[in-house]
Design a protein around this motif. Structure first.
Motif, PDB file in Angstrom:
ATOM      1  N   LYS A   1      54.189 -12.032 -38.743  1.00 27.15           N
ATOM      2  CA  LYS A   1      53.102 -11.132 -38.366  1.00 27.15           C
ATOM      3  C   LYS A   1      51.883 -11.301 -39.272  1.00 27.15           C
ATOM      4  O   LYS A   1      50.745 -11.176 -38.804  1.00 27.15           O
ATOM      5  N   THR A   2      52.103 -11.579 -40.570  1.00 28.86           N
ATOM      6  CA  THR A   2      50.945 -11.818 -41.439  1.00 28.86           C
ATOM      7  C   THR A   2      50.191 -13.073 -40.990  1.00 28.86           C
ATOM      8  O   THR A   2      48.967 -13.131 -41.094  1.00 28.86           O
ATOM      9  N   GLN A   3      50.916 -14.062 -40.485  1.00 28.02           N
ATOM     10  CA  GLN A   3      50.264 -15.280 -39.994  1.00 28.02           C
ATOM     11  C   GLN A   3      49.444 -14.986 -38.738  1.00 28.02           C
ATOM     12  O   GLN A   3      48.333 -15.492 -38.567  1.00 28.02           O
ATOM     13  N   ALA A   4      49.993 -14.155 -37.852  1.00 22.71           N
ATOM     14  CA  ALA A   4      49.246 -13.761 -36.656  1.00 22.71           C
ATOM     15  C   ALA A   4      47.988 -12.990 -37.044  1.00 22.71           C
ATOM     16  O   ALA A   4      46.913 -13.183 -36.462  1.00 22.71           O
ATOM     17  N   ALA A   5      48.122 -12.118 -38.047  1.00 22.13           N
ATOM     18  CA  ALA A   5      46.980 -11.314 -38.497  1.00 22.13           C
ATOM     19  C   ALA A   5      45.880 -12.197 -39.078  1.00 22.13           C
ATOM     20  O   ALA A   5      44.688 -12.016 -38.782  1.00 22.13           O
ATOM     21  N   ALA A   6      46.260 -13.168 -39.923  1.00 24.71           N
ATOM     22  CA  ALA A   6      45.270 -14.069 -40.518  1.00 24.71           C
ATOM     23  C   ALA A   6      44.570 -14.895 -39.447  1.00 24.71           C
ATOM     24  O   ALA A   6      43.352 -15.091 -39.486  1.00 24.71           O
ATOM     25  N   ARG A   7      45.337 -15.376 -38.487  1.00 25.36           N
ATOM     26  CA  ARG A   7      44.770 -16.160 -37.381  1.00 25.36           C
ATOM     27  C   ARG A   7      43.694 -15.369 -36.638  1.00 25.36           C
ATOM     28  O   ARG A   7      42.683 -15.930 -36.215  1.00 25.36           O
ATOM     29  N   ASP A   8      43.888 -14.041 -36.528  1.00 27.78           N
ATOM     30  CA  ASP A   8      42.962 -13.213 -35.760  1.00 27.78           C
ATOM     31  C   ASP A   8      41.964 -12.460 -36.634  1.00 27.78           C
ATOM     32  O   ASP A   8      41.362 -11.475 -36.203  1.00 27.78           O
ATOM     33  N   GLY A   9      41.789 -12.931 -37.876  1.00 26.03           N
ATOM     34  CA  GLY A   9      40.662 -12.464 -38.682  1.00 26.03           C
ATOM     35  C   GLY A   9      40.926 -11.358 -39.670  1.00 26.03           C
ATOM     36  O   GLY A   9      39.995 -10.895 -40.338  1.00 26.03           O
ATOM     37  N   ALA A  10      42.164 -10.913 -39.821  1.00 26.96           N
ATOM     38  CA  ALA A  10      42.450  -9.834 -40.773  1.00 26.96           C
ATOM     39  C   ALA A  10      42.511 -10.353 -42.205  1.00 26.96           C
ATOM     40  O   ALA A  10      42.942 -11.481 -42.449  1.00 26.96           O
TER      41      ALA A  10
ATOM     42  N   GLY B   1      32.620   7.979 -42.904  1.00 27.49           N
ATOM     43  CA  GLY B   1      32.721   6.529 -42.758  1.00 27.49           C
ATOM     44  C   GLY B   1      33.958   6.120 -41.984  1.00 27.49           C
ATOM     45  O   GLY B   1      34.767   6.951 -41.554  1.00 27.49           O
ATOM     46  N   ASP B   2      34.086   4.820 -41.799  1.00 25.15           N
ATOM     47  CA  ASP B   2      35.239   4.287 -41.077  1.00 25.15           C
ATOM     48  C   ASP B   2      36.423   4.095 -42.003  1.00 25.15           C
ATOM     49  O   ASP B   2      36.278   3.659 -43.156  1.00 25.15           O
ATOM     50  N   LEU B   3      37.613   4.365 -41.484  1.00 24.27           N
ATOM     51  CA  LEU B   3      38.828   4.159 -42.256  1.00 24.27           C
ATOM     52  C   LEU B   3      39.006   2.690 -42.619  1.00 24.27           C
ATOM     53  O   LEU B   3      39.532   2.360 -43.682  1.00 24.27           O
ATOM     54  N   THR B   4      38.536   1.810 -41.752  1.00 24.89           N
ATOM     55  CA  THR B   4      38.652   0.373 -42.008  1.00 24.89           C
ATOM     56  C   THR B   4      37.598  -0.151 -42.965  1.00 24.89           C
ATOM     57  O   THR B   4      37.703  -1.286 -43.437  1.00 24.89           O
ATOM     58  N   GLY B   5      36.556   0.638 -43.221  1.00 25.35           N
ATOM     59  CA  GLY B   5      35.431   0.136 -44.014  1.00 25.35           C
ATOM     60  C   GLY B   5      34.694  -0.981 -43.298  1.00 25.35           C
ATOM     61  O   GLY B   5      34.004  -1.785 -43.931  1.00 25.35           O
ATOM     62  N   GLY B   6      34.838  -1.050 -41.969  1.00 20.15           N
ATOM     63  CA  GLY B   6      34.176  -2.098 -41.193  1.00 20.15           C
ATOM     64  C   GLY B   6      34.914  -3.426 -41.201  1.00 20.15           C
ATOM     65  O   GLY B   6      34.453  -4.399 -40.617  1.00 20.15           O
ATOM     66  N   LYS B   7      36.073  -3.489 -41.854  1.00 20.74           N
ATOM     67  CA  LYS B   7      36.843  -4.730 -41.957  1.00 20.74           C
ATOM     68  C   LYS B   7      37.866  -4.840 -40.822  1.00 20.74           C
ATOM     69  O   LYS B   7      38.087  -3.892 -40.072  1.00 20.74           O
ATOM     70  N   THR B   8      38.505  -5.995 -40.759  1.00 17.18           N
ATOM     71  CA  THR B   8      39.629  -6.174 -39.844  1.00 17.18           C
ATOM     72  C   THR B   8      40.907  -5.991 -40.641  1.00 17.18           C
ATOM     73  O   THR B   8      41.228  -6.793 -41.522  1.00 17.18           O
TER      74      THR B   8
END
Length: 260
Positions: free
Chosen positions: A201-210, A172-179
């Motif tokens: 950086k957490t704000q940038a990550a949330a903005r881009d779907g993580a 399987g994928d290490l990400t589990g298909g998630k961002t």
């Protein structure tokens, strides 16, 4: 001279000094959430991670390295800029010399940042291949990410190499298909180091779907400061920590996933 006129006369130079102070450049830089990039994908039409000498598996999900965007080394920051940034959650006021080495030109700083990125990429490749017990003389890893400097993408580069070569180790994928997003330097032995700017950086990550953010263990409290709703922090001290946590998340083993 009447008292009121004396006070008015004295106030003139004070006001002038305040005005000058407000316009004078201050030794600070203003930072904000920067770009993110999926190390499993492409950058400007080119694969971020290219591997030869071993089979590469297709991946789903995303592993997003994160950045902050700071005012340039030669940019003047005045009192109004600092006051505005101080009261915003998406801005940070940083000592100029903590962002840029003193006494260096813009060109010298850019060369330094690009050099740090190259060192980070080399360390990430070695750490990933060592983790997978693959011979770096036979398996070649090339990393490419334009217009980004500094060492803070090391952890995500290493995870990307592991995901492309081995996934979660079970098909399987290490990400589990998630961002999944994150930050952290990495050493050839897999140790993860602190980087700074994690709350931006957490704000940038949330903005881009993580929805999951891997953070160097020593920076948990900083990352929690302005944590976006729905973002899960996962502290890590090594590449193996990060891989173990992502595998546990994928398999729904919540008790094995560390938290800040």
């Amino acid at each position: 001279m009447p008292r009121s006129r004396v006070l008015a006369a004295c106030a003139v130079p004070v006001v002038a000094l305040v005005a000058v102070a407000g316009l004078a450049p201050l030794p600070f830089a203003i930072a904000q959430p920067g770009t993110t990039a999926d190390v499993l994908g492409k950058d400007k039409g080119r694969e971020v991670i290219t591997i030869t000498g071993a089979p590469v598996r297709p991946t789903t999900g995303e592993l997003r390295m994160t950045t902050i965007l700071a005012t340039g080394p030669g940019t003047d920051v005045d009192l109004a800029d600092v006051a505005d940034a101080w009261f915003r959650t998406d801005r940070a006021v940083l000592p100029h010399d903590s962002v840029y080495p003193p006494g260096k030109s813009d060109a010298e700083i850019e060369r330094r940042n690009l050099g740090q990125m190259k060192e980070s990429q080399d360390a990430a490749a070695v750490a990933a291949l060592n983790y997978l017990k693959l011979d770096p003389a036979k398996v070649k890893v090339e990393l490419h990410l334009a217009d980004v400097g500094g060492p803070s993408a090391g952890l995500l580069f290493a995870l990307g190499v592991v995901d492309k070569l081995d996934g979660d180790g079970d098909g399987g994928d290490l990400t589990g298909g998630k961002t999944v997003a994150g930050t952290g330097t990495i050493a050839p032995d897999g140790k993860v180091g602190a980087v700074g700017g994690v709350s931006l950086k957490t704000q940038a990550a949330a903005r881009d779907g993580a929805t999951v953010f891997l953070v160097p263990k020593d920076e948990c409290s900083d990352a929690e400061a302005e944590l976006p709703d729905g973002m899960r922090l996962v502290p890590v001290a090594s590449l193996s920590d990060a891989i173990g946590a992502l595998r546990a998340l994928e398999q729904g083993q919540e008790s094995k996933v560390p938290s800040c």
